[in-house]
Write a protein that holds these residues in place. Structure first.
Motif, PDB file in Angstrom:
ATOM      1  N   PHE A  41      46.069  37.965  31.008  1.00 34.51           N
ATOM      2  CA  PHE A  41      46.528  39.244  31.551  1.00 34.51           C
ATOM      3  C   PHE A  41      46.077  39.381  32.994  1.00 34.51           C
ATOM      4  O   PHE A  41      45.209  38.659  33.472  1.00 34.51           O
ATOM      5  CB  PHE A  41      45.981  40.423  30.727  1.00 34.51           C
ATOM      6  CG  PHE A  41      44.496  40.640  30.895  1.00 34.51           C
ATOM      7  CD1 PHE A  41      44.018  41.529  31.860  1.00 34.51           C
ATOM      8  CD2 PHE A  41      43.580  39.968  30.102  1.00 34.51           C
ATOM      9  CE1 PHE A  41      42.649  41.721  32.013  1.00 34.51           C
ATOM     10  CE2 PHE A  41      42.224  40.163  30.260  1.00 34.51           C
ATOM     11  CZ  PHE A  41      41.747  41.045  31.221  1.00 34.51           C
ATOM     12  N   ALA A  42      46.704  40.317  33.669  1.00 32.81           N
ATOM     13  CA  ALA A  42      46.250  40.786  34.983  1.00 32.81           C
ATOM     14  C   ALA A  42      46.325  42.303  34.917  1.00 32.81           C
ATOM     15  O   ALA A  42      47.078  42.872  34.120  1.00 32.81           O
ATOM     16  CB  ALA A  42      47.122  40.247  36.108  1.00 32.81           C
ATOM     17  N   ALA A  43      45.519  42.964  35.734  1.00 37.43           N
ATOM     18  CA  ALA A  43      45.493  44.426  35.677  1.00 37.43           C
ATOM     19  C   ALA A  43      45.461  45.014  37.078  1.00 37.43           C
ATOM     20  O   ALA A  43      44.875  44.445  38.000  1.00 37.43           O
ATOM     21  CB  ALA A  43      44.280  44.904  34.885  1.00 37.43           C
ATOM     22  N   VAL A  44      46.106  46.165  37.196  1.00 39.53           N
ATOM     23  CA  VAL A  44      46.062  46.988  38.395  1.00 39.53           C
ATOM     24  C   VAL A  44      45.166  48.168  38.063  1.00 39.53           C
ATOM     25  O   VAL A  44      45.433  48.903  37.104  1.00 39.53           O
ATOM     26  CB  VAL A  44      47.474  47.460  38.807  1.00 39.53           C
ATOM     27  CG1 VAL A  44      47.405  48.448  39.958  1.00 39.53           C
ATOM     28  CG2 VAL A  44      48.352  46.264  39.152  1.00 39.53           C
ATOM     29  N   PHE A  82      40.485  34.964  30.150  1.00 34.67           N
ATOM     30  CA  PHE A  82      41.823  35.528  29.982  1.00 34.67           C
ATOM     31  C   PHE A  82      42.377  36.284  31.186  1.00 34.67           C
ATOM     32  O   PHE A  82      43.587  36.420  31.305  1.00 34.67           O
ATOM     33  CB  PHE A  82      41.850  36.446  28.750  1.00 34.67           C
ATOM     34  CG  PHE A  82      41.495  35.741  27.490  1.00 34.67           C
ATOM     35  CD1 PHE A  82      42.325  34.771  26.953  1.00 34.67           C
ATOM     36  CD2 PHE A  82      40.307  36.018  26.835  1.00 34.67           C
ATOM     37  CE1 PHE A  82      41.988  34.090  25.790  1.00 34.67           C
ATOM     38  CE2 PHE A  82      39.959  35.349  25.671  1.00 34.67           C
ATOM     39  CZ  PHE A  82      40.801  34.379  25.142  1.00 34.67           C
ATOM     40  N   CYS A  83      41.519  36.797  32.049  1.00 35.45           N
ATOM     41  CA  CYS A  83      41.997  37.612  33.162  1.00 35.45           C
ATOM     42  C   CYS A  83      42.462  36.718  34.307  1.00 35.45           C
ATOM     43  O   CYS A  83      41.702  35.881  34.794  1.00 35.45           O
ATOM     44  CB  CYS A  83      40.903  38.560  33.651  1.00 35.45           C
ATOM     45  SG  CYS A  83      41.467  39.621  35.000  1.00 35.45           S
ATOM     46  N   ARG A  84      43.681  36.916  34.727  1.00 33.38           N
ATOM     47  CA  ARG A  84      44.242  36.149  35.850  1.00 33.38           C
ATOM     48  C   ARG A  84      43.995  36.851  37.176  1.00 33.38           C
ATOM     49  O   ARG A  84      44.121  36.250  38.223  1.00 33.38           O
ATOM     50  CB  ARG A  84      45.735  35.906  35.643  1.00 33.38           C
ATOM     51  CG  ARG A  84      46.068  35.152  34.370  1.00 33.38           C
ATOM     52  CD  ARG A  84      45.387  33.785  34.361  1.00 33.38           C
ATOM     53  NE  ARG A  84      45.618  33.085  33.105  1.00 33.38           N
ATOM     54  CZ  ARG A  84      44.673  32.827  32.224  1.00 33.38           C
ATOM     55  NH1 ARG A  84      43.436  33.227  32.412  1.00 33.38           N
ATOM     56  NH2 ARG A  84      44.948  32.167  31.120  1.00 33.38           N
ATOM     57  N   GLY A  85      43.638  38.146  37.121  1.00 32.06           N
ATOM     58  CA  GLY A  85      43.317  38.856  38.343  1.00 32.06           C
ATOM     59  C   GLY A  85      43.246  40.359  38.134  1.00 32.06           C
ATOM     60  O   GLY A  85      43.920  40.914  37.267  1.00 32.06           O
ATOM     61  N   LEU A  86      42.393  40.983  38.954  1.00 29.20           N
ATOM     62  CA  LEU A  86      42.250  42.439  38.959  1.00 29.20           C
ATOM     63  C   LEU A  86      42.614  42.927  40.353  1.00 29.20           C
ATOM     64  O   LEU A  86      41.999  42.520  41.338  1.00 29.20           O
ATOM     65  CB  LEU A  86      40.816  42.848  38.628  1.00 29.20           C
ATOM     66  CG  LEU A  86      40.266  42.415  37.279  1.00 29.20           C
ATOM     67  CD1 LEU A  86      38.790  42.787  37.160  1.00 29.20           C
ATOM     68  CD2 LEU A  86      41.077  43.025  36.141  1.00 29.20           C
ATOM     69  N   ALA A  87      43.615  43.786  40.443  1.00 30.37           N
ATOM     70  CA  ALA A  87      44.037  44.365  41.714  1.00 30.37           C
ATOM     71  C   ALA A  87      43.554  45.812  41.754  1.00 30.37           C
ATOM     72  O   ALA A  87      44.036  46.655  41.000  1.00 30.37           O
ATOM     73  CB  ALA A  87      45.553  44.302  41.861  1.00 30.37           C
ATOM     74  N   PHE A  88      42.594  46.078  42.623  1.00 29.58           N
ATOM     75  CA  PHE A  88      42.047  47.417  42.769  1.00 29.58           C
ATOM     76  C   PHE A  88      42.870  48.189  43.792  1.00 29.58           C
ATOM     77  O   PHE A  88      43.099  47.704  44.903  1.00 29.58           O
ATOM     78  CB  PHE A  88      40.597  47.353  43.254  1.00 29.58           C
ATOM     79  CG  PHE A  88      39.644  46.791  42.239  1.00 29.58           C
ATOM     80  CD1 PHE A  88      38.937  47.632  41.393  1.00 29.58           C
ATOM     81  CD2 PHE A  88      39.448  45.422  42.135  1.00 29.58           C
ATOM     82  CE1 PHE A  88      38.053  47.116  40.461  1.00 29.58           C
ATOM     83  CE2 PHE A  88      38.561  44.897  41.207  1.00 29.58           C
ATOM     84  CZ  PHE A  88      37.865  45.744  40.370  1.00 29.58           C
ATOM     85  N   VAL A  89      43.293  49.386  43.419  1.00 32.52           N
ATOM     86  CA  VAL A  89      43.966  50.292  44.348  1.00 32.52           C
ATOM     87  C   VAL A  89      42.960  51.384  44.650  1.00 32.52           C
ATOM     88  O   VAL A  89      42.594  52.172  43.777  1.00 32.52           O
ATOM     89  CB  VAL A  89      45.257  50.885  43.745  1.00 32.52           C
ATOM     90  CG1 VAL A  89      45.922  51.824  44.740  1.00 32.52           C
ATOM     91  CG2 VAL A  89      46.205  49.772  43.317  1.00 32.52           C
ATOM     92  N   ALA A  90      42.481  51.378  45.903  1.00 37.11           N
ATOM     93  CA  ALA A  90      41.403  52.298  46.265  1.00 37.11           C
ATOM     94  C   ALA A  90      41.662  52.859  47.662  1.00 37.11           C
ATOM     95  O   ALA A  90      42.229  52.179  48.511  1.00 37.11           O
ATOM     96  CB  ALA A  90      40.061  51.570  46.240  1.00 37.11           C
ATOM     97  N   PRO A  91      41.211  54.078  47.907  1.00 34.05           N
ATOM     98  CA  PRO A  91      41.350  54.653  49.246  1.00 34.05           C
ATOM     99  C   PRO A  91      40.518  53.859  50.257  1.00 34.05           C
ATOM    100  O   PRO A  91      39.571  53.160  49.893  1.00 34.05           O
ATOM    101  CB  PRO A  91      40.802  56.073  49.101  1.00 34.05           C
ATOM    102  CG  PRO A  91      40.513  56.272  47.664  1.00 34.05           C
ATOM    103  CD  PRO A  91      40.579  54.962  46.958  1.00 34.05           C
ATOM    104  N   ALA A  92      40.868  53.979  51.511  1.00 35.57           N
ATOM    105  CA  ALA A  92      40.165  53.247  52.570  1.00 35.57           C
ATOM    106  C   ALA A  92      38.730  53.718  52.748  1.00 35.57           C
ATOM    107  O   ALA A  92      37.871  52.950  53.175  1.00 35.57           O
ATOM    108  CB  ALA A  92      40.922  53.386  53.881  1.00 35.57           C
ATOM    109  N   ASP A  93      38.442  54.965  52.411  1.00 36.96           N
ATOM    110  CA  ASP A  93      37.127  55.542  52.701  1.00 36.96           C
ATOM    111  C   ASP A  93      36.144  55.472  51.527  1.00 36.96           C
ATOM    112  O   ASP A  93      35.287  56.323  51.376  1.00 36.96           O
ATOM    113  CB  ASP A  93      37.278  56.979  53.165  1.00 36.96           C
ATOM    114  CG  ASP A  93      37.950  57.880  52.123  1.00 36.96           C
ATOM    115  OD1 ASP A  93      38.561  57.347  51.171  1.00 36.96           O
ATOM    116  OD2 ASP A  93      37.873  59.104  52.270  1.00 36.96           O
TER     117      ASP A  93
END
Length: 132
Positions: A41-44, A82-93
């Motif tokens: 899996f991969a997760a956002v 199992f994890c192919r990647g974690l994409a973090f969506v985070a504010p710049a600050d």
């Protein structure tokens, strides 16, 4: 029909509206559940914005920082497998320590990570990681 296992779409875990300690616990619990499926899996991961002013102490139903570290350590082998990647969506600050944790990749998480402010870019990266 193709007999190979269908490629899954990235799992989105939206903790953006939660207090940070609660968001971390929710994300770790979701990642644990994903690793327990024993499938790639991969997760956002949609992270919350930093609080304005002083942060009130976490309520009693939120795991302590030590508990969250133990949880991460316990699921890291599953993330590595199992994890192919974690994409973090985070504010710049975001605070420096949170940025360091997000960018620590395989050292902390056991799998590749990326960070962006763009949800679409996060999904594209995660989809590419699943298909790699």
């Amino acid at each position: 029909m193709d007999v190979r296992r269908a490629v899954q779409e990235p799992r989105e875990i939206d903790a953006s509206g939660l207090p940070m300690e609660h968001a971390q616990a929710v994300i770790l619990n979701e990642l644990r559940a994903l690793t327990e499926r024993e499938e790639p899996f991969a997760a956002v991961l949609r992270m919350p914005a930093p609080p304005e002013g002083r942060t009130p102490p976490a309520s009693g139903d939120v795991p302590s920082a030590a508990d969250r570290v133990r949880t991460l350590k316990s699921i890291r082998p599953g993330l590595a497998e199992f994890c192919r990647g974690l994409a973090f969506v985070a504010p710049a600050d975001i605070p420096a320590e949170r940025a360091a944790a997000i960018h620590s990749g395989e050292q902390l998480w056991g799998c590749p990570t990326t960070a962006t402010q763009d949800v679409t870019a996060a999904h594209a990266w995660a989809e590419a990681r699943i298909r790699a």
